[in-house]
Design a protein around this motif. Structure first.
Motif, PDB file in Angstrom:
ATOM      1  N   ARG A  92       0.823  -1.042   0.100  1.00  0.00           N
ATOM      2  CA  ARG A  92       0.000  -0.239   0.114  1.00  0.00           C
ATOM      3  C   ARG A  92       0.990   1.152  -0.031  1.00  0.00           C
ATOM      4  NH1 ARG A  92      -3.532  -3.093   3.351  1.00  0.00           N
ATOM      5  NH2 ARG A  92      -2.466  -2.247   5.191  1.00  0.00           N
ATOM      6  N   CYS A  93       1.738   1.143   0.894  1.00  0.00           N
ATOM      7  CA  CYS A  93       2.752   2.309   1.088  1.00  0.00           C
ATOM      8  C   CYS A  93       3.542   2.653  -0.532  1.00  0.00           C
ATOM      9  CB  CYS A  93       3.789   2.260   2.016  1.00  0.00           C
ATOM     10  SG  CYS A  93       4.939   3.640   2.336  1.00  0.00           S
ATOM     11  N   ASP A 127       0.830   3.952  -3.267  1.00  0.00           N
ATOM     12  CA  ASP A 127       0.476   5.411  -2.801  1.00  0.00           C
ATOM     13  C   ASP A 127       1.473   6.330  -3.128  1.00  0.00           C
ATOM     14  OD1 ASP A 127      -2.020   4.433  -1.655  1.00  0.00           O
ATOM     15  OD2 ASP A 127      -1.248   4.792   0.335  1.00  0.00           O
ATOM     16  N   THR A 128       2.626   5.846  -2.867  1.00  0.00           N
ATOM     17  CA  THR A 128       4.006   6.500  -3.426  1.00  0.00           C
ATOM     18  C   THR A 128       3.950   6.819  -4.992  1.00  0.00           C
ATOM     19  OG1 THR A 128       5.098   6.082  -1.361  1.00  0.00           O
ATOM     20  CG2 THR A 128       6.331   7.263  -3.208  1.00  0.00           C
ATOM     21  N   LEU A 162       1.432   6.282  -6.943  1.00  0.00           N
ATOM     22  CA  LEU A 162       0.319   6.818  -7.551  1.00  0.00           C
ATOM     23  C   LEU A 162       0.329   8.467  -7.374  1.00  0.00           C
ATOM     24  CD1 LEU A 162      -2.367   4.060  -6.882  1.00  0.00           C
ATOM     25  CD2 LEU A 162      -1.379   4.672  -9.133  1.00  0.00           C
ATOM     26  N   ALA A 163       0.680   8.756  -6.393  1.00  0.00           N
ATOM     27  CA  ALA A 163       0.955  10.438  -5.701  1.00  0.00           C
ATOM     28  C   ALA A 163       1.220  11.298  -7.179  1.00  0.00           C
ATOM     29  CB  ALA A 163       1.738  10.567  -4.788  1.00  0.00           C
ATOM     30  N   ASP A 164       2.041  10.313  -8.103  1.00  0.00           N
ATOM     31  CA  ASP A 164       2.398  11.480  -9.257  1.00  0.00           C
ATOM     32  C   ASP A 164       1.577  11.301 -10.316  1.00  0.00           C
ATOM     33  OD1 ASP A 164       5.068  11.435  -8.097  1.00  0.00           O
ATOM     34  OD2 ASP A 164       6.017   9.774  -9.273  1.00  0.00           O
ATOM     35  N   TYR A 165       0.356  10.741 -10.209  1.00  0.00           N
ATOM     36  CA  TYR A 165      -0.729  10.658 -11.267  1.00  0.00           C
ATOM     37  C   TYR A 165      -1.845  11.353 -10.876  1.00  0.00           C
ATOM     38  CZ  TYR A 165       2.113   7.120 -13.266  1.00  0.00           C
ATOM     39  OH  TYR A 165       3.145   6.379 -13.960  1.00  0.00           O
ATOM     40  N   PRO A 166      -2.161  12.799 -11.300  1.00  0.00           N
ATOM     41  CA  PRO A 166      -3.247  13.493 -10.870  1.00  0.00           C
ATOM     42  C   PRO A 166      -4.500  13.108 -11.240  1.00  0.00           C
ATOM     43  CG  PRO A 166      -2.154  14.760 -12.862  1.00  0.00           C
ATOM     44  CD  PRO A 166      -1.311  13.160 -12.456  1.00  0.00           C
ATOM     45  N   ARG A 209      -6.105  10.581  -9.634  1.00  0.00           N
ATOM     46  CA  ARG A 209      -6.422   9.253  -9.198  1.00  0.00           C
ATOM     47  C   ARG A 209      -7.363   8.934  -8.374  1.00  0.00           C
ATOM     48  NH1 ARG A 209      -3.425   6.795  -4.568  1.00  0.00           N
ATOM     49  NH2 ARG A 209      -3.154   8.446  -3.181  1.00  0.00           N
TER      50      ARG A 209
END
Length: 77
Positions: free
Chosen positions: A64-65, A68-69, A71-75, A77
């Protein structure tokens, strides 16, 4: 190694899903290799060790961590 872990799950739907997005995953990783740093390797080592240790809870937390890291780069989401 990624596919081996997916296969080890024994979940047919997960295996089929993984196989269907594998090309995208590989392409995405290749396009981001300049940004992959030590956290990426450390997260992978931690996840693999949790799997080896049979610690499903830690493997899930680490996954998950890690996701999450990424996917944080994809606006949016």
């Amino acid at each position: 190694m990624h596919r081996a872990i997916v296969l080890a799950s024994g979940i047919a739907v997960y295996i089929e899903f993984y196989d269907s997005i594998l090309g995208y995953i590989e392409s995405s990783i290749r396009s981001r290799t300049d940004r992959i740093d030590s956290w990426y390797a450390a997260e992978h080592r931690e996840l693999v060790q949790a799997i080896i240790d049979g610690d499903a809870e830690k493997a899930a937390r680490t996954t998950r961590c890690f996701l999450d890291t990424l996917l944080a780069d994809y606006p949016g989401r």
